[in-house]
Design a protein around this motif. Sequence first.
Motif, PDB file in Angstrom:
ATOM      1  N   ARG A 149       6.319 130.622 -72.762  1.00 48.91           N
ATOM      2  CA  ARG A 149       7.343 131.404 -73.155  1.00 48.91           C
ATOM      3  C   ARG A 149       8.014 130.837 -74.698  1.00 48.91           C
ATOM      4  O   ARG A 149       9.262 130.726 -75.174  1.00 48.91           O
ATOM      5  CB  ARG A 149       8.796 131.430 -72.412  1.00 48.91           C
ATOM      6  N   SER A 150       6.964 130.553 -75.662  1.00 45.91           N
ATOM      7  CA  SER A 150       7.143 129.850 -76.798  1.00 45.91           C
ATOM      8  C   SER A 150       6.714 130.548 -77.922  1.00 45.91           C
ATOM      9  O   SER A 150       5.507 131.324 -77.905  1.00 45.91           O
ATOM     10  CB  SER A 150       6.657 128.458 -76.925  1.00 45.91           C
TER      11      SER A 150
ATOM     12  N   ALA B 123      10.961 136.058 -73.324  1.00 47.20           N
ATOM     13  CA  ALA B 123      10.756 134.876 -72.532  1.00 47.20           C
ATOM     14  C   ALA B 123      10.238 135.806 -70.929  1.00 47.20           C
ATOM     15  O   ALA B 123       9.184 135.379 -70.322  1.00 47.20           O
ATOM     16  CB  ALA B 123      11.615 134.044 -72.105  1.00 47.20           C
TER      17      ALA B 123
ATOM     18  N   ARG C  53      13.416 130.663 -73.753  1.00 52.63           N
ATOM     19  CA  ARG C  53      14.632 130.326 -73.448  1.00 52.63           C
ATOM     20  C   ARG C  53      15.710 129.483 -73.697  1.00 52.63           C
ATOM     21  O   ARG C  53      16.739 129.899 -73.799  1.00 52.63           O
ATOM     22  CB  ARG C  53      14.232 129.857 -71.763  1.00 52.63           C
TER      23      ARG C  53
ATOM     24  N   GLN D 135       7.380 128.350 -67.742  1.00 56.64           N
ATOM     25  CA  GLN D 135       7.295 126.906 -68.480  1.00 56.64           C
ATOM     26  C   GLN D 135       7.227 127.270 -69.889  1.00 56.64           C
ATOM     27  O   GLN D 135       6.926 128.200 -70.397  1.00 56.64           O
ATOM     28  CB  GLN D 135       5.780 126.477 -67.883  1.00 56.64           C
ATOM     29  N   PRO D 136       7.705 126.249 -70.495  1.00 55.14           N
ATOM     30  CA  PRO D 136       7.843 126.406 -71.980  1.00 55.14           C
ATOM     31  C   PRO D 136       6.419 126.971 -72.705  1.00 55.14           C
ATOM     32  O   PRO D 136       6.596 127.551 -73.558  1.00 55.14           O
ATOM     33  CB  PRO D 136       8.189 124.950 -72.505  1.00 55.14           C
ATOM     34  N   ARG D 137       5.462 126.343 -72.248  1.00 51.55           N
ATOM     35  CA  ARG D 137       4.153 126.725 -72.983  1.00 51.55           C
ATOM     36  C   ARG D 137       4.003 128.293 -72.852  1.00 51.55           C
ATOM     37  O   ARG D 137       3.328 128.881 -73.619  1.00 51.55           O
ATOM     38  CB  ARG D 137       2.967 125.982 -72.641  1.00 51.55           C
TER      39      ARG D 137
ATOM     40  N   ASN E  66      15.435 137.011 -77.540  1.00 51.15           N
ATOM     41  CA  ASN E  66      14.762 135.777 -76.823  1.00 51.15           C
ATOM     42  C   ASN E  66      14.546 135.677 -75.307  1.00 51.15           C
ATOM     43  O   ASN E  66      13.466 135.389 -74.608  1.00 51.15           O
ATOM     44  CB  ASN E  66      15.262 134.366 -77.371  1.00 51.15           C
TER      45      ASN E  66
ATOM     46  N   ASP F 191      10.957 127.393 -77.863  1.00 51.31           N
ATOM     47  CA  ASP F 191      10.897 127.847 -76.499  1.00 51.31           C
ATOM     48  C   ASP F 191      12.152 128.964 -76.489  1.00 51.31           C
ATOM     49  O   ASP F 191      13.078 128.815 -76.853  1.00 51.31           O
ATOM     50  CB  ASP F 191      11.475 126.841 -75.507  1.00 51.31           C
TER      51      ASP F 191
END
Length: 171
Positions: free
Chosen positions: A159-160, A124, A39, A155-157, A120, A37
């Motif tokens: 920004r991964s 993101a 973030r 959401q993590p998905r 990062n 992730d």
Amino acid sequence: EKLPSEWARAVEIRSSVLPTYEVEQVDAPPLEGGLVDMRALAQLQGDQFVAALGPLAAAYDAWISQAEARLQPPAPDLQPYLQPAHAALETCRSTLGRIRAGLELLKSDAQAAEAFRFANRAMAEQRIRTLYTREVRQGVGQNPSKPIHLSDFDQPRNRSWRPFQLAFFLL
């Protein structure tokens, strides 16, 4: 294409659109115990880099070991390819060393760590905004009873990293 009697003048030019076939997207298995992730990676400090990204190096090391084991003894169909296989695995081991050195650099060099965190954060934001603006351009969320917001995409998905992308980053 040239006319047989005209060696210096083309009479026809052809091209083809690339690619000529579609390759399906390949998704890597999840990185067990690792952090992808963006973030969250943008918040790491010191030893946290090794804890968060060390599983990437460990997974690559395990994959290399599995590939090396296939050569001990080699299956008959691999016999003609032993020399290039050993050369490729040597390159893999060198790459693994560079990934580990990248981890150590993040741990020990404050400027490198800040650059990694900044990259990062930037990625993101870029990923989230790209998804949001695509939806806006396509007219999604124009319904006043259910408008879309930038935060809907944070959401993590969305920004991964994929593991190979992080590996290149660490190289």
